[in-house]
Design a protein around this motif. Structure first.
Motif, short mmCIF file in Angstrom:
data_model
loop_
_atom_site.label_atom_id
_atom_site.label_comp_id
_atom_site.label_asym_id
_atom_site.label_seq_id
_atom_site.Cartn_x
_atom_site.Cartn_y
_atom_site.Cartn_z
N THR A 72 0.85 -1.19 0.00
CA THR A 72 0.00 0.00 0.00
C THR A 72 0.88 1.23 0.00
OG1 THR A 72 -0.12 0.02 2.41
CG2 THR A 72 -1.85 -1.16 1.23
N GLU A 73 0.42 2.25 -0.67
CA GLU A 73 1.09 3.54 -0.70
C GLU A 73 0.07 4.60 -0.32
OE1 GLU A 73 2.83 4.37 -4.45
OE2 GLU A 73 4.13 2.61 -4.40
N GLU A 74 0.47 5.56 0.45
CA GLU A 74 -0.43 6.63 0.83
C GLU A 74 -0.24 7.79 -0.12
OE1 GLU A 74 -0.83 9.45 4.64
OE2 GLU A 74 -1.00 7.29 5.06
N GLN A 75 -1.29 8.19 -0.74
CA GLN A 75 -1.27 9.30 -1.70
C GLN A 75 -2.03 10.47 -1.09
OE1 GLN A 75 0.30 9.14 -4.71
NE2 GLN A 75 0.97 7.06 -4.20
N THR A 76 -1.48 11.68 -1.24
CA THR A 76 -2.13 12.88 -0.74
C THR A 76 -2.51 13.74 -1.93
OG1 THR A 76 -0.80 12.82 1.25
CG2 THR A 76 -1.89 14.89 0.75
N GLY A 77 -3.73 14.21 -1.93
CA GLY A 77 -4.19 15.04 -3.03
C GLY A 77 -5.24 16.00 -2.51
N GLY A 78 -5.82 16.75 -3.39
CA GLY A 78 -6.86 17.69 -2.99
C GLY A 78 -8.10 17.50 -3.83
N GLU A 79 -9.23 17.73 -3.22
CA GLU A 79 -10.50 17.67 -3.91
C GLU A 79 -11.27 18.94 -3.58
OE1 GLU A 79 -12.91 14.22 -3.43
OE2 GLU A 79 -11.19 12.87 -3.45
N THR A 80 -12.05 19.41 -4.49
CA THR A 80 -12.86 20.59 -4.27
C THR A 80 -14.21 20.16 -3.70
OG1 THR A 80 -11.79 21.68 -6.13
CG2 THR A 80 -13.87 22.61 -5.36
N ALA A 81 -14.56 20.76 -2.59
CA ALA A 81 -15.84 20.46 -1.96
C ALA A 81 -16.66 21.74 -1.94
CB ALA A 81 -15.62 19.96 -0.54
#
Length: 97
Positions: free
Chosen positions: A67-76
């Motif tokens: 498993t790899e942890e990915q960080t990203g952004g989403e618009t809410a």
């Protein structure tokens, strides 16, 4: 995972065939004096091929899961409520800011 497969495979088998030979002027004398009939038996073994289906598991590749942890952004989008509280407090100078 297994799949059922139906496939036609070539197979061989021996069969007995009686060949007839016409009597002609060239072989008439031999036909008139056939070999002596004896009590000897002639036995012929007939063979037949049959398909053999077999599977064998042979290790060819290993698989490892990581498993790899990915960080990203989403618009809410939504409503945000903000509350402000005003308090009347005496300011005696002891309060830290």
């Amino acid at each position: 995972m297994t799949d059922d497969v139906q496939e036609t495979v070539p197979v061989r088998r021996a069969e007995v065939r009686v060949e007839r030979e016409p009597i002609t002027d060239e072989n008439r004398d031999a036909a008139m004096t056939p070999p002596d009939i004896t009590e000897a038996e002639y036995e012929v073994i007939l063979h037949e091929e049959g398909p053999v289906v077999q599977t064998q598991a042979i290790p060819v590749e290993g698989v490892r899961l990581a498993t790899e942890e990915q960080t990203g952004g989403e618009t809410a989008t939504g409503e945000v409520r903000e509350e402000k509280i005003k308090a009347d407090t005496p300011d005696d100078g002891t309060r830290k800011r």
